[in-house]
Design a protein around this motif. Structure first.
Motif, short mmCIF file in Angstrom:
data_model
loop_
_atom_site.label_atom_id
_atom_site.label_comp_id
_atom_site.label_asym_id
_atom_site.label_seq_id
_atom_site.Cartn_x
_atom_site.Cartn_y
_atom_site.Cartn_z
N UNK A 66 0.84 -1.21 0.00
CA UNK A 66 0.00 0.00 0.00
C UNK A 66 0.87 1.26 0.00
N UNK A 67 1.80 1.34 0.94
CA UNK A 67 2.59 2.56 1.09
C UNK A 67 3.58 2.76 -0.05
N UNK A 68 4.15 1.70 -0.58
CA UNK A 68 5.04 1.84 -1.73
C UNK A 68 4.28 2.33 -2.94
N UNK A 69 3.12 1.75 -3.19
CA UNK A 69 2.30 2.17 -4.33
C UNK A 69 1.96 3.65 -4.25
N UNK A 70 1.57 4.11 -3.07
CA UNK A 70 1.22 5.52 -2.90
C UNK A 70 2.43 6.41 -3.04
N UNK A 71 3.56 5.98 -2.47
CA UNK A 71 4.79 6.77 -2.56
C UNK A 71 5.20 6.96 -4.01
N UNK A 72 5.00 5.94 -4.83
CA UNK A 72 5.38 6.00 -6.24
C UNK A 72 4.29 6.61 -7.12
N UNK A 73 3.18 7.05 -6.51
CA UNK A 73 2.07 7.66 -7.26
C UNK A 73 1.51 6.71 -8.32
N UNK A 74 1.46 5.43 -8.01
CA UNK A 74 0.92 4.47 -8.96
C UNK A 74 -0.61 4.58 -9.02
N UNK A 75 -1.20 4.31 -10.18
CA UNK A 75 -2.64 4.57 -10.36
C UNK A 75 -3.54 3.48 -9.78
N UNK A 76 -3.39 3.23 -8.50
CA UNK A 76 -4.28 2.29 -7.82
C UNK A 76 -5.63 2.95 -7.60
N UNK A 77 -6.70 2.17 -7.37
CA UNK A 77 -7.99 2.79 -7.03
C UNK A 77 -7.89 3.71 -5.81
N UNK A 78 -7.07 3.33 -4.83
CA UNK A 78 -6.89 4.15 -3.63
C UNK A 78 -6.29 5.50 -3.98
N UNK A 79 -5.23 5.50 -4.81
CA UNK A 79 -4.56 6.75 -5.15
C UNK A 79 -5.49 7.65 -5.97
N UNK A 80 -6.23 7.06 -6.88
CA UNK A 80 -7.17 7.85 -7.68
C UNK A 80 -8.27 8.45 -6.80
N UNK A 81 -8.70 7.68 -5.78
CA UNK A 81 -9.71 8.21 -4.86
C UNK A 81 -9.16 9.37 -4.05
N UNK A 82 -7.91 9.27 -3.62
CA UNK A 82 -7.29 10.38 -2.90
C UNK A 82 -7.23 11.63 -3.78
N UNK A 83 -6.86 11.44 -5.04
CA UNK A 83 -6.79 12.58 -5.96
C UNK A 83 -8.16 13.24 -6.12
N UNK A 84 -9.22 12.43 -6.16
CA UNK A 84 -10.57 13.00 -6.26
C UNK A 84 -10.92 13.78 -5.00
N UNK A 85 -10.49 13.30 -3.84
CA UNK A 85 -10.77 14.03 -2.60
C UNK A 85 -10.05 15.38 -2.59
N UNK A 86 -8.79 15.39 -3.02
CA UNK A 86 -8.05 16.65 -3.08
C UNK A 86 -8.72 17.61 -4.06
N UNK A 87 -9.16 17.09 -5.20
CA UNK A 87 -9.82 17.93 -6.20
C UNK A 87 -11.14 18.47 -5.67
N UNK A 88 -11.89 17.64 -4.95
CA UNK A 88 -13.17 18.09 -4.39
C UNK A 88 -12.96 19.20 -3.37
N UNK A 89 -11.93 19.07 -2.55
CA UNK A 89 -11.61 20.09 -1.57
C UNK A 89 -11.30 21.42 -2.25
N UNK A 90 -10.50 21.36 -3.30
CA UNK A 90 -10.11 22.57 -4.02
C UNK A 90 -11.31 23.18 -4.73
N UNK A 91 -12.15 22.34 -5.32
CA UNK A 91 -13.34 22.85 -6.02
C UNK A 91 -14.31 23.51 -5.06
N UNK A 92 -14.48 22.93 -3.88
CA UNK A 92 -15.39 23.53 -2.89
C UNK A 92 -14.89 24.90 -2.48
N UNK A 93 -13.58 25.02 -2.26
CA UNK A 93 -13.03 26.30 -1.84
C UNK A 93 -13.14 27.34 -2.95
N UNK A 94 -12.89 26.93 -4.19
CA UNK A 94 -12.95 27.87 -5.31
C UNK A 94 -14.39 28.35 -5.56
#
Length: 308
Positions: free
Chosen positions: A74-102
């Protein structure tokens, strides 16, 4: 090969990824996951896995039957920014946070919670009951029991551009350089381990900051609930400060992680900015690491949550 792929396969990067997981003592590993799990769940294909083994990735068993620790993968995949479902979900959360603020407008999400039996020990049929906070902090009247073990609810998450003052920023800086990490069971609540390694889940820095806030006379509370963005949500812990009668959420480790993974602009999202827009407060001061959102005869029920 893409630039991201080149970076992920660079020998020095692979060594950094392995050295990072080696900060966890081997005694806390249970070697139960195989190469297929590494590829299917964490996007670590055979070639990359062999390269990681060359750099010292812990494992047990001979080639063809090797087993690995779940959290290492898990941690190696995330560290390497590999496109796992988990990493893509994190990216969506970051994007949602930014969109809400904007947008400056609250985000509304419809969630479906599907609970499973809490296990043997009760003779009667399952009796699923959501925690009171699910109704108390949702859009009024939106919580519905739609099927056995299934609930739907609407969350309204306010936008926020708040940056904390000097006193609270100094407090948050105590853990701002810690790395968000999925810890194995043996150190999941071990603050000493996180202090030594700068690797931490969301719970450990929250508890540390709350204790230090009390020492400094800063009014704070432990927020727990869900990290929300479609399609999936996850349990989460964070600290909240009361300012002018409003509780504002802070999560320096999460914001630092988003910036490190290239998901947010660190200049726009410094560690001392509020994380409103993705955190949904359901409980205060939960005693458990994995706190209940739905109970079955008083016991925490395994739960799958989707959001849209």
């Amino acid at each position: 090969m893409t630039a991201a792929g080149t970076r992920a396969s660079a020998p020095e990067t692979l060594q950094e990824a392995v050295d990072r997981v080696l900060r966890v003592p081997d005694e806390h590993r249970t070697f139960t996951k195989d190469a297929a799990f590494a590829e299917e769940t964490w996007a670590i294909g055979p070639g990359l896995l062999e390269a990681l083994l060359d750099h010292g990735l812990p494992h047990r068993g001979p080639a063809g039957r090797r087993r690995f620790e779940r959290t290492d993968l898990h941690n190696i995949s995330t560290y390497l920014n590999l496109p796992s479902p988990y990493f893509r979900a994190l990216a969506r959360k970051a994007r949602a946070m930014d969109e809400a603020a904007r947008s400056g407008e609250p985000h509304r999400h419809r969630l479906e919670l599907t609970a499973q039996c809490a296990g043997p020990g009760h003779a009667a049929p399952c009796a699923f009951e959501p925690v009171p906070g699910l109704a108390a902090h949702s859009v009024p009247g939106s919580l519905r029991h739609t099927a056995p073990g299934t609930f739907t609810v609407e969350a309204r998450l306010p936008s926020d551009t708040y940056v904390f003052d000097d006193d609270r920023s100094e407090l948050l800086s105590l853990v701002a350089d810690w790395e968000l990490y999925v810890l194995p069971d043996g150190v999941i609540e071990d603050e000493d381990f996180s202090r030594r390694t700068r690797l931490a889940n969301c719970l450990i820095p929250t508890r540390l900051l709350l204790r230090e806030a009390a020492r400094r006379g800063i009014r704070a509370r432990h927020g727990a609930g869900l990290l929300v963005a479609p399609p999936f949500t996850t349990l989460h812990h964070w600290i909240e400060f009361e300012l002018d009668g409003v509780w504002r959420a802070a999560d320096p480790v999460l914001l630092t992680a988003f910036a490190r993974w290239g998901m947010t602009d660190p200049a726009a999202w410094p560690y001392n900015r509020s994380v409103a827009g993705i955190v949904w407060h359901l409980l205060t001061w939960p005693p458990e690491v994995f706190f209940p959102v739905v109970r079955d005869h008083g016991r925490q029920a395994p739960l799958h949550i989707t959001a849209r």
